[in-house]
Design an enzyme around this catalytic site. Structure first.
Site, PDB file in Angstrom:
ATOM      1  N   THR A 114      29.108  84.857  -1.192  1.00  0.00           N
ATOM      2  CA  THR A 114      29.952  85.606  -1.114  1.00  0.00           C
ATOM      3  C   THR A 114      30.692  86.836  -0.335  1.00  0.00           C
ATOM      4  O   THR A 114      29.926  87.205  -1.237  1.00  0.00           O
ATOM      5  CB  THR A 114      31.602  85.298  -2.147  1.00  0.00           C
ATOM      6  OG1 THR A 114      31.342  84.106  -2.949  1.00  0.00           O
ATOM      7  CG2 THR A 114      32.959  86.136  -1.980  1.00  0.00           C
TER       8      THR A 114
ATOM      9  N   GLU B 172      31.280  80.393 -10.528  1.00  0.00           N
ATOM     10  CA  GLU B 172      30.932  81.278 -11.461  1.00  0.00           C
ATOM     11  C   GLU B 172      31.240  80.788 -12.952  1.00  0.00           C
ATOM     12  O   GLU B 172      32.099  80.590 -13.612  1.00  0.00           O
ATOM     13  CB  GLU B 172      32.193  82.174 -11.875  1.00  0.00           C
ATOM     14  CG  GLU B 172      32.492  83.660 -10.497  1.00  0.00           C
ATOM     15  CD  GLU B 172      32.866  84.117 -10.259  1.00  0.00           C
ATOM     16  OE1 GLU B 172      33.384  84.886 -11.679  1.00  0.00           O
ATOM     17  OE2 GLU B 172      33.604  85.600  -9.819  1.00  0.00           O
ATOM     18  N   GLY B 173      30.684  79.444 -12.681  1.00  0.00           N
ATOM     19  CA  GLY B 173      29.917  78.612 -13.871  1.00  0.00           C
ATOM     20  C   GLY B 173      30.952  77.594 -13.820  1.00  0.00           C
ATOM     21  O   GLY B 173      31.923  77.765 -13.950  1.00  0.00           O
TER      22      GLY B 173
ATOM     23  N   ARG C 206      63.724  68.256   1.769  1.00  0.00           N
ATOM     24  CA  ARG C 206      63.856  67.124   1.663  1.00  0.00           C
ATOM     25  C   ARG C 206      64.812  65.712   1.468  1.00  0.00           C
ATOM     26  O   ARG C 206      64.820  65.804   0.083  1.00  0.00           O
ATOM     27  CB  ARG C 206      61.863  66.440   1.869  1.00  0.00           C
ATOM     28  CG  ARG C 206      61.834  65.247   2.349  1.00  0.00           C
ATOM     29  CD  ARG C 206      61.361  64.575   3.604  1.00  0.00           C
ATOM     30  NE  ARG C 206      61.071  63.559   3.633  1.00  0.00           N
ATOM     31  CZ  ARG C 206      61.517  63.210   5.109  1.00  0.00           C
ATOM     32  NH1 ARG C 206      61.755  63.901   6.575  1.00  0.00           N
ATOM     33  NH2 ARG C 206      60.453  62.223   5.274  1.00  0.00           N
TER      34      ARG C 206
ATOM     35  N   SER D  62      23.997  76.630 -12.272  1.00  0.00           N
ATOM     36  CA  SER D  62      23.989  76.860 -13.487  1.00  0.00           C
ATOM     37  C   SER D  62      23.364  77.234 -14.246  1.00  0.00           C
ATOM     38  O   SER D  62      23.007  78.408 -15.021  1.00  0.00           O
ATOM     39  CB  SER D  62      24.583  75.476 -14.232  1.00  0.00           C
ATOM     40  OG  SER D  62      25.322  75.029 -13.312  1.00  0.00           O
TER      41      SER D  62
HETATM   42  C1  LIG Z   1      32.095  78.880  -2.372  1.00  0.00           C
HETATM   43  C2  LIG Z   1      30.475  78.750  -3.668  1.00  0.00           C
HETATM   44  C3  LIG Z   1      30.911  80.580  -3.452  1.00  0.00           C
HETATM   45  C4  LIG Z   1      29.064  81.032  -4.460  1.00  0.00           C
HETATM   46  N1  LIG Z   1      29.345  82.723  -4.419  1.00  0.00           N
HETATM   47  C5  LIG Z   1      28.650  82.974  -5.396  1.00  0.00           C
HETATM   48  C6  LIG Z   1      27.809  84.384  -5.557  1.00  0.00           C
HETATM   49  O1  LIG Z   1      29.135  85.384  -4.543  1.00  0.00           O
HETATM   50  N2  LIG Z   1      27.249  84.106  -6.016  1.00  0.00           N
HETATM   51  C7  LIG Z   1      26.507  83.646  -6.530  1.00  0.00           C
HETATM   52  O2  LIG Z   1      26.019  84.208  -7.544  1.00  0.00           O
HETATM   53  N3  LIG Z   1      26.645  82.571  -6.447  1.00  0.00           N
HETATM   54  C8  LIG Z   1      27.273  82.005  -6.280  1.00  0.00           C
HETATM   55  N4  LIG Z   1      28.174  80.317  -6.408  1.00  0.00           N
HETATM   56  C9  LIG Z   1      27.025  79.855  -6.716  1.00  0.00           C
HETATM   57  C10 LIG Z   1      27.695  78.855  -8.050  1.00  0.00           C
HETATM   58  O3  LIG Z   1      28.134  79.568  -8.433  1.00  0.00           O
HETATM   59  C11 LIG Z   1      27.165  77.825  -8.113  1.00  0.00           C
HETATM   60  O4  LIG Z   1      27.625  76.865  -7.174  1.00  0.00           O
HETATM   61  C12 LIG Z   1      27.979  77.258  -9.676  1.00  0.00           C
HETATM   62  O5  LIG Z   1      27.115  77.985 -11.101  1.00  0.00           O
HETATM   63  C13 LIG Z   1      26.853  75.442 -10.065  1.00  0.00           C
HETATM   64  O6  LIG Z   1      25.354  75.942  -9.078  1.00  0.00           O
HETATM   65  P1  LIG Z   1      24.277  74.493  -8.226  1.00  0.00           P
HETATM   66  O7  LIG Z   1      25.915  74.396  -7.297  1.00  0.00           O
HETATM   67  O8  LIG Z   1      23.006  74.915  -7.880  1.00  0.00           O
HETATM   68  O9  LIG Z   1      24.891  73.295  -9.479  1.00  0.00           O
HETATM   69  P2  LIG Z   1      23.925  72.834 -10.422  1.00  0.00           P
HETATM   70  O10 LIG Z   1      23.326  73.647 -11.427  1.00  0.00           O
HETATM   71  O11 LIG Z   1      22.778  71.921 -10.033  1.00  0.00           O
HETATM   72  O12 LIG Z   1      24.645  71.694 -11.279  1.00  0.00           O
HETATM   73  C14 LIG Z   1      25.417  70.201 -10.957  1.00  0.00           C
HETATM   74  C15 LIG Z   1      26.116  70.035 -11.538  1.00  0.00           C
HETATM   75  O13 LIG Z   1      25.318  68.849 -12.485  1.00  0.00           O
HETATM   76  C16 LIG Z   1      25.999  69.688 -13.628  1.00  0.00           C
HETATM   77  N5  LIG Z   1      25.376  70.861 -14.699  1.00  0.00           N
HETATM   78  C17 LIG Z   1      24.359  71.539 -14.535  1.00  0.00           C
HETATM   79  N6  LIG Z   1      24.233  72.076 -16.126  1.00  0.00           N
HETATM   80  C18 LIG Z   1      24.563  71.201 -17.297  1.00  0.00           C
HETATM   81  C19 LIG Z   1      24.426  71.161 -18.105  1.00  0.00           C
HETATM   82  N7  LIG Z   1      23.919  71.590 -18.688  1.00  0.00           N
HETATM   83  N8  LIG Z   1      25.142  70.639 -19.227  1.00  0.00           N
HETATM   84  C20 LIG Z   1      26.069  69.884 -18.593  1.00  0.00           C
HETATM   85  N9  LIG Z   1      25.991  69.830 -16.789  1.00  0.00           N
HETATM   86  C21 LIG Z   1      25.447  70.574 -16.390  1.00  0.00           C
HETATM   87  C22 LIG Z   1      27.565  70.941 -13.295  1.00  0.00           C
HETATM   88  O14 LIG Z   1      28.526  71.592 -14.244  1.00  0.00           O
HETATM   89  C23 LIG Z   1      26.982  70.453 -11.755  1.00  0.00           C
HETATM   90  O15 LIG Z   1      28.865  69.307 -12.021  1.00  0.00           O
HETATM   91  C24 LIG Z   1      28.665  80.260  -4.630  1.00  0.00           C
HETATM   92  C25 LIG Z   1      28.811  78.640  -4.740  1.00  0.00           C
HETATM   93  C26 LIG Z   1      29.989  78.350  -3.911  1.00  0.00           C
HETATM   94  C27 LIG Z   1      30.280  76.574  -3.367  1.00  0.00           C
END
Ligand SMILES: Cc1cc2nc3c(=O)[nH]c(=O)nc-3n(C[C@H](O)[C@H](O)[C@H](O)COP(=O)(O)OP(=O)(O)OC[C@H]3O[C@@H](n4cnc5c(N)ncnc54)[C@H](O)[C@@H]3O)c2cc1C
Length: 379
Positions: free
Chosen positions: A158, A363-364, A268, A132
């Site tokens: 991805t 993607e957020g 069903r 994030s």
């Molecule tokens: C299957 C999969 C495919 C993906 N593909 C890609 C890709 O192709 N390219 C790429 O770059 N990334 C990719 N991602 C990464 C994805 O975009 C991130 O996992 C996502 O943005 C969340 O980041 P994080 O996992 O670090 O969670 P964190 O940022 O650590 O968040 C953890 C929790 O805290 C919450 N949180 C964080 N900050 C705040 C805030 N300021 N206020 C309130 N709540 C907050 C979040 O909403 C979440 O619930 C992928 C992830 C997955 C699982």
């Protein structure tokens, strides 16, 4: 206001629907179980023009509008969200930005191959400690003569092992924080670039999600997209459009589960009649159909705004937030309508329920979408 789809949009819908039934449905359960990337299916999607739908035909794209792209994403996601996320990343996160901000040489060398589906692209922003908070990039790109040297690790990428071309974000000037992030085009076979472990996921199991490791990877100066420090803006702008793709994916997952549940409810029988004749099931179906239609309108509106050249950042955030929540609600209800059969793989809805969850994360996350929307409201 015109709610009618054009002839071209209807043709895209029919082609995508037909492809999903004939090419994605066979084997989708096995690909999910075995976490197998739909390689052959993606190749065919490239041949049919699904991988560069909005790119100018000069660069081998389909020259279509964003609404057509959303329609195709919905139809393909009804069956196989693993194939559709590969398509979404290639279209919105890789091709779109390259076409908008790349040099003519970059477009000729890379975009032409990505848009035709000859190769797949990946978007490498997230890191173990930067999801994030994408500003916390630890990957670095140091200038060295006419090259940059990239070091670092990317997470959750991805198309991680299937791509040939990677857009990699890295800190060129850590002193400048997010204004010191740049974006580079990296080729798969360059020295020092290694595809790391594959993630074993809850859903979209056919999608290949990997970590990527960069050790002294030498990237020519001409492979930077835009100016030094432009990377963060590039990422945020690209993700605004990417969210239309993911919102359409969520919409498709919901619509697919609903269609399976509707058909099942007519077959069903309990207590001597089809379950769709029980009011409890009818009300579930009515709620599902209503939520799906509302999500579709938000998705189309965001896509339409983008096509009109209007600001679409908050509209795409709303579409993604709402459609992903609808995907979760509707898939859970689709499993419920199937009863015990919904809990096993054969009936598809348990897969769609698992697939739905990711649309609230990548993607957020939904929390980040709410931040984007509330910032706009409070501005
Ligand atoms: C299957 C999969 C495919 C993906 N593909 C890609 C890709 O192709 N390219 C790429 O770059 N990334 C990719 N991602 C990464 C994805 O975009 C991130 O996992 C996502 O943005 C969340 O980041 P994080 O996992 O670090 O969670 P964190 O940022 O650590 O968040 C953890 C929790 O805290 C919450 N949180 C964080 N900050 C705040 C805030 N300021 N206020 C309130 N709540 C907050 C979040 O909403 C979440 O619930 C992928 C992830 C997955 C699982």
């Amino acid at each position: 206001m015109n709610f009618q789809l054009s002839e071209e949009q209807l043709a895209v819908r029919d082609a995508a629907r037909e492809f999903a039934q004939s090419e994605l449905l066979p084997g989708v359960i096995e690909r999910d179980s075995e976490a197998k990337f739909p390689k052959a299916q993606l190749e065919k999607m490239g041949q049919l023009g699904f991988l560069g739908m909005m790119v100018d035909p000069r660069y081998n794209g389909g020259g279509m509008d964003t609404v057509s792209y959303a329609i195709a994403m919905e139809e393909l996601s009804k069956i196989d969200a693993s194939a559709s996320v590969a398509m979404s990343v290639n279209n919105s996160l890789v091709c779109w930005g390259l076409e908008k901000y790349g040099t003519e040489a970059q477009k000729q060398k890379y975009l032409t191959r990505l848009a035709s589906g000859e190769v797949l692209g990946a978007f490498c922003l997230s890191e173990p400690e930067a999801g994030s908070d994408a500003t916390s990039q630890r990957t670095t790109a140091e200038k060295s003569g006419d090259h940059f040297i990239i070091n670092g690790v990317k997470n959750w990428i991805t198309n991680g092992s299937s791509a040939s071309i990677y857009l990699v974000f890295a800190q060129t000037d850590p002193q400048k924080g997010h204004k010191g992030i740049s974006v580079f085009i990296v080729e798969r076979d360059w020295e020092g670039f290694v595809v790391g472990k594959k993630e074993d996921k809850l859903g979209i199991r056919g999608s290949d999600t990997h970590s990527l490791i960069f050790t002294d990877v030498k990237v020519p100066m001409e492979n930077r997209i835009g100016e030094d420090g432009f990377g963060f803006t590039y990422a945020m702008e690209t993700l605004n459009g990417g969210r239309i793709g993911i919102a359409s994916q969520a919409l498709g997952i919901a619509a697919g589960a609903y269609e399976f549940a509707l058909a099942y409810s007519k077959e069903r029988k309990t207590f001597g009649k089809p379950i769709c004749e029980h009011q409890a099931i009818q009300f579930k179906l009515a709620d599902m159909a209503t939520q799906i239609e509302a999500a579709r309108l938000l998705v189309y509106k965001a896509a339409w705004l983008k096509d009109q050249g209007e600001d679409y950042a908050h509209a795409s955030a709303m579409a993604k937030l709402y459609a992903s929540e609808v995907a979760m609600n509707v898939t859970i209800e689709a499993v419920q309508i199937h009863g015990g059969y919904g809990y096993v793989k054969e009936y598809h809805v348990e897969r769609l329920m698992r697939d739905a969850k990711i649309t609230q994360i990548y993607e957020g996350t939904s929390e980040i979408q709410r931040i984007i929307i509330s910032r706009k409201i409070l501005k």
